[in-house]
Scaffold this active site. Structure first.
Site, PDB file in Angstrom:
ATOM      1  N   TRP A  39       0.804  -1.219   0.000  1.00  0.00           N
ATOM      2  CA  TRP A  39       0.000   0.000   0.000  1.00  0.00           C
ATOM      3  C   TRP A  39       0.842   1.276   0.000  1.00  0.00           C
ATOM      4  CZ3 TRP A  39      -5.158   1.595   0.245  1.00  0.00           C
ATOM      5  CH2 TRP A  39      -5.382   2.899   0.693  1.00  0.00           C
ATOM      6  N   ASP A  42      -0.344   9.249   0.491  1.00  0.00           N
ATOM      7  CA  ASP A  42       0.158  10.603   0.258  1.00  0.00           C
ATOM      8  C   ASP A  42       1.641  10.690  -0.134  1.00  0.00           C
ATOM      9  OD1 ASP A  42      -2.273  10.860   1.514  1.00  0.00           O
ATOM     10  OD2 ASP A  42      -1.550  12.103   3.146  1.00  0.00           O
ATOM     11  N   GLN A  58       3.608   7.864   1.898  1.00  0.00           N
ATOM     12  CA  GLN A  58       3.013   7.050   2.946  1.00  0.00           C
ATOM     13  C   GLN A  58       2.919   5.607   2.458  1.00  0.00           C
ATOM     14  OE1 GLN A  58       1.295   8.484   6.354  1.00  0.00           O
ATOM     15  NE2 GLN A  58       3.376   8.970   5.728  1.00  0.00           N
ATOM     16  N   TRP A  66      -4.208  -0.040   4.064  1.00  0.00           N
ATOM     17  CA  TRP A  66      -3.663   0.976   4.964  1.00  0.00           C
ATOM     18  C   TRP A  66      -3.340   0.328   6.301  1.00  0.00           C
ATOM     19  CZ3 TRP A  66      -4.575   3.379   9.632  1.00  0.00           C
ATOM     20  CH2 TRP A  66      -3.985   4.639   9.816  1.00  0.00           C
ATOM     21  N   PHE A 101       3.336   9.539  10.043  1.00  0.00           N
ATOM     22  CA  PHE A 101       2.367  10.121   9.117  1.00  0.00           C
ATOM     23  C   PHE A 101       3.039  11.171   8.218  1.00  0.00           C
ATOM     24  CE2 PHE A 101      -2.164   9.274  10.957  1.00  0.00           C
ATOM     25  CZ  PHE A 101      -1.912   7.920  10.936  1.00  0.00           C
ATOM     26  N   ARG A 168      -1.605  17.505  11.961  1.00  0.00           N
ATOM     27  CA  ARG A 168      -0.696  16.639  11.213  1.00  0.00           C
ATOM     28  C   ARG A 168      -0.275  17.244   9.872  1.00  0.00           C
ATOM     29  NH1 ARG A 168      -5.678  13.907  11.644  1.00  0.00           N
ATOM     30  NH2 ARG A 168      -6.933  13.812   9.744  1.00  0.00           N
ATOM     31  N   ASP A 169       0.690  16.578   9.248  1.00  0.00           N
ATOM     32  CA  ASP A 169       1.146  16.846   7.879  1.00  0.00           C
ATOM     33  C   ASP A 169       1.939  18.154   7.761  1.00  0.00           C
ATOM     34  OD1 ASP A 169      -0.561  14.668   7.554  1.00  0.00           O
ATOM     35  OD2 ASP A 169      -2.168  15.858   6.660  1.00  0.00           O
ATOM     36  N   TRP A 306      -9.532   7.885  -1.003  1.00  0.00           N
ATOM     37  CA  TRP A 306      -9.952   7.097   0.148  1.00  0.00           C
ATOM     38  C   TRP A 306     -11.296   6.404  -0.109  1.00  0.00           C
ATOM     39  CZ3 TRP A 306      -6.234   6.144   3.274  1.00  0.00           C
ATOM     40  CH2 TRP A 306      -5.232   7.085   3.504  1.00  0.00           C
TER      41      TRP A 306
END
Length: 506
Positions: A39, A42, A58, A66, A101, A168-169, A306
């Site tokens: 898998w 991003d 990711q 995932w 992440f 996040r990110d 998603w």
């Protein structure tokens, strides 16, 4: 050996055990980045370092679903031929035990730093029971990374109307003597927003402000923010979750787009205009940009969505990256074009000019499953026209691109595109001098359509049979294929470059 090094080696070994079998799958992409197995989602850490482009992503290296996130890694000298590298980050510490992440990369004093979100679950409810902090890892060679001992470098969320767990990110950049980063977040009552931080050294960070926040139908969480200067304007790219469909817009589960404005670095506020999509297709999420040594702003995104069907999961892989795209501002909006380096993949040119027809038209030599089409169609007196890709009449498979002159919409229809997926997406498009210019890139299980020089783009995964390779033009009324160029495209991910004629050599 550190815990992190052990976790990285274990992940890389897992991938190596199945990658050869995965590589034989009929839907494996030839010139789009995906992991050798399992898998991905991003893009992360997209950067230009020591004369090469580095792209991380990711990655769950133990299944095609995932799971606890790692960072996969590829690099390239030209954004076209990509080399697979070992896994760069793996969960190994208490602060990131359930996932490394998304995040970004930046060079400092000759070293490559990765800034990422350390993630851990604190209970069974994955919407509420989580902790997210921001962390750093560093590499001397751009391949082997060690996490900093003083992680996390950004711990608890700031006070205010800032959700303490969904944070996040981080996307980091340098301006003057300072480093800045934006982080995706939401308010305590579920409104998407982006936070701005500042640092002198990448280690000690201060919160500046909520740089932008949603109003109206703008989603409950903004993921993967990215702020950059483009043609004298400040651009905020983000991926809002939870926007409700409006007419032809926002029909994917989550969206990705941008606003253009002016960032006041002292107040930390972005004064901006309206939200615009970056891609009108089915499969485009979490875009990230970098700037290279030529000053080009380059974007890549996850070519999936998603909770959509991913038929390749049955064959131990899932997900891919889009083609890298160069960004420009034109008439107050972003346009995106394939990087010119993609022309290195071209061979076996087939060309036509001024083909006038009505009804249906098939042109000799124009077919395939790994090709580029560059076509200009003069609408003449037609009411509707377009082309069908990956056609197999016996199986009833086709992916349809059509333009309706009365409606002014370009439609991408994958209701008969093969296994797993269906639906249509639409983009408003104006003809230029009664002409439509399409540049279409097909890979084994994808299609990317650049419209009128990149004013609009439509990206989709498709899963037709191997024999579905036909291309067919159609029109209600008379049209002219003013010009058509078709190239077969070489494989470029995980293999050595093969010289092909570029456009300038033809």
């Amino acid at each position: 050996m550190t815990r992190h090094k052990q976790a990285v080696e274990k992940a890389t070994k897992s991938i190596n055990q199945v990658k050869e079998e995965v590589g034989t799958n009929q839907w494996r992409l030839k010139y789009h980045v995906s992991s050798p197995a399992y898998w991905i989602n991003d893009p992360n850490g997209f950067s230009f370092y020591n004369g090469e482009y580095h792209l991380f992503y990711q990655h769950h290296p133990y299944s095609a679903k995932w799971g606890p996130m790692h960072w996969g890694h590829v690099k390239s000298k030209d954004l076209t031929f990509w080399e697979h590298l070992p896994v760069a980050l793996a969960p190994s510490e208490e602060y990131d035990k359930d996932g490394c992440f998304s995040g970004s990369a930046i060079e400092k004093e000759g070293k490559l730093y990765l800034m990422y979100t350390g993630h851990k679950w604190t209970g069974d409810n994955h919407d509420t029971d989580l902790e997210q902090v921001q962390c750093l890892a560093v590499s001397e060679d751009g391949v082997n990374f060690e996490k900093l001992a003083n992680n996390p470098v950004i711990g608890a969320a700031p006070v205010g109307d800032i959700h303490p767990h969904h944070i996040r990110d981080p996307k980091v950049w340098k301006r003057g003597d300072d480093y800045y980063c934006v982080i995706g977040n939401k308010t305590k009552d579920e409104v998407g927003q982006v936070l701005l931080y500042r640092s002198h050294d990448l280690i000690e960070w201060e919160f500046v402000n909520v740089v932008a926040k949603g109003e109206g139908n703008f989603g409950f969480m903004w993921e993967c923010p990215d702020i950059f200067d483009l043609d004298g304007h400040d651009v905020l790219v983000m991926s809002p979750q939870g926007m409700e469909p409006e007419d032809y817009l926002y029909h994917n589960l989550h969206q990705s787009g941008y606003v253009i404005g002016e960032l006041d670095y002292e107040s930390g506020k972005l004064d901006h205009g309206s939200f615009e999509l970056l891609d009108y297709g089915f499969d485009f999420y979490a875009p990230q940009t970098t700037i290279d040594d030529q000053g080009r702003r380059v974007m890549v995104a996850w070519m999936a969505m998603w909770e959509s069907d991913m038929p390749e999961q049955e064959f131990n892989w899932a997900g891919a990256m889009t083609l890298p795209r160069q960004l420009f501002i034109q008439d107050g909006k972003i346009i995106s074009k394939p990087m010119p380096e993609v022309e290195k993949l071209r061979n076996e040119l087939t060309a036509y000019e001024n083909v006038i027809f009505e009804g249906k038209k098939v042109l000799g030599g124009v077919s395939g499953d790994c090709i580029e089409l560059d076509v200009v169609i003069d609408a003449k007196d037609a009411s509707l026209f377009g082309l069908k890709l990956r056609v197999n009449e016996e199986k009833g498979e086709e992916t349809v691109v059509r333009y309706d002159l009365a409606e002014g919409f370009l439609t991408l229809d994958r209701n008969k595109s093969g296994k797993g997926l269906d639906g249509i997406r639409q983009a408003p498009v104006e003809l230029k001098d009664n002409e439509l210019h399409l540049r279409i890139f097909m890979d084994q299980s994808s299609v990317e359509i650049f419209v009128n020089g990149g004013e609009k783009v439509m990206t989709s995964r498709i899963y037709p049979g191997q024999a579905s390779t036909g291309v067919e033009f159609f029109a209600e009324g008379t049209v002219s294929i003013k010009s058509l160029k078709k190239w077969s495209l070489n494989e470029s991910v995980g293999c050595e470059p093969v010289h092909s004629k570029s456009l300038s050599e033809i």
